[in-house]
Design a protein around this motif. Structure first.
Motif, mmCIF file in Angstrom:
data_model
loop_
_atom_site.group_PDB
_atom_site.id
_atom_site.type_symbol
_atom_site.label_atom_id
_atom_site.label_comp_id
_atom_site.label_asym_id
_atom_site.label_seq_id
_atom_site.Cartn_x
_atom_site.Cartn_y
_atom_site.Cartn_z
ATOM 1 N N ILE A 48 -6.717 -20.160 4.953
ATOM 2 C CA ILE A 48 -6.813 -21.370 4.149
ATOM 3 C C ILE A 48 -5.639 -22.220 4.599
ATOM 4 O O ILE A 48 -4.481 -21.833 4.465
ATOM 5 C CB ILE A 48 -6.731 -21.071 2.643
ATOM 6 N N VAL A 49 -5.954 -23.342 5.186
ATOM 7 C CA VAL A 49 -4.926 -24.191 5.764
ATOM 8 C C VAL A 49 -4.796 -25.442 4.917
ATOM 9 O O VAL A 49 -5.779 -26.155 4.693
ATOM 10 C CB VAL A 49 -5.280 -24.567 7.224
ATOM 11 N N HIS A 50 -3.586 -25.682 4.443
ATOM 12 C CA HIS A 50 -3.315 -26.916 3.707
ATOM 13 C C HIS A 50 -2.743 -27.921 4.700
ATOM 14 O O HIS A 50 -1.735 -27.660 5.347
ATOM 15 C CB HIS A 50 -2.317 -26.676 2.577
ATOM 16 N N ILE A 51 -3.407 -29.038 4.820
ATOM 17 C CA ILE A 51 -2.953 -30.082 5.728
ATOM 18 C C ILE A 51 -2.459 -31.249 4.890
ATOM 19 O O ILE A 51 -3.188 -31.778 4.051
ATOM 20 C CB ILE A 51 -4.093 -30.536 6.658
ATOM 21 N N ASP A 52 -1.224 -31.603 5.104
ATOM 22 C CA ASP A 52 -0.645 -32.738 4.399
ATOM 23 C C ASP A 52 -1.113 -34.006 5.108
ATOM 24 O O ASP A 52 -0.611 -34.361 6.169
ATOM 25 C CB ASP A 52 0.881 -32.640 4.405
#
Length: 114
Positions: A48-52
């Motif tokens: 699960i990648v959180h991209i700002d």
């Protein structure tokens, strides 16, 4: 002696029809043989990648500004037929401003690999 790899437990998860359709599409594109194996792989090996998005927008704005500045320098060189030392230094400075965030982004992407 109990076989610890025996899969005798069930995990029940509720999903909408749209979510099930998306899961099935991803499974079909995965090349895997079973949906159960696909789901287990996603649970244990997926990310699960959180991209700002603000950071990406900032990087995009910086890249666009740098491209515009380089275009202005190129235009001036074409008009005057001269390359100025200051222009070369400006290009190097602009590249330095872009390379650090790109290297950071690259390092984060490489961390996602096993």
């Amino acid at each position: 002696m109990k076989d610890e790899n025996k899969r005798d437990l069930y995990l029940k998860v509720r999903v909408s029809q749209a979510e099930m359709d998306a899961i099935k599409r991803k499974f079909a594109n995965s090349g895997m043989n079973t949906l159960s194996g696909f789901v287990r792989a996603m649970i244990f090996e997926g990310y699960i990648v959180h991209i700002d998005e603000n950071e990406l927008k900032r990087l995009n704005v910086l890249a666009n500004n740098i491209a515009n500045n380089i275009n202005q320098i190129a235009h001036r060189v074409n008009v005057t037929n001269k390359v100025y030392k200051e222009d070369i230094e400006d290009i190097k400075s602009l590249a330095d401003k872009l390379i650090q965030p790109l290297l950071f982004l690259q390092s984060k992407c490489l961390q996602l690999r096993h």
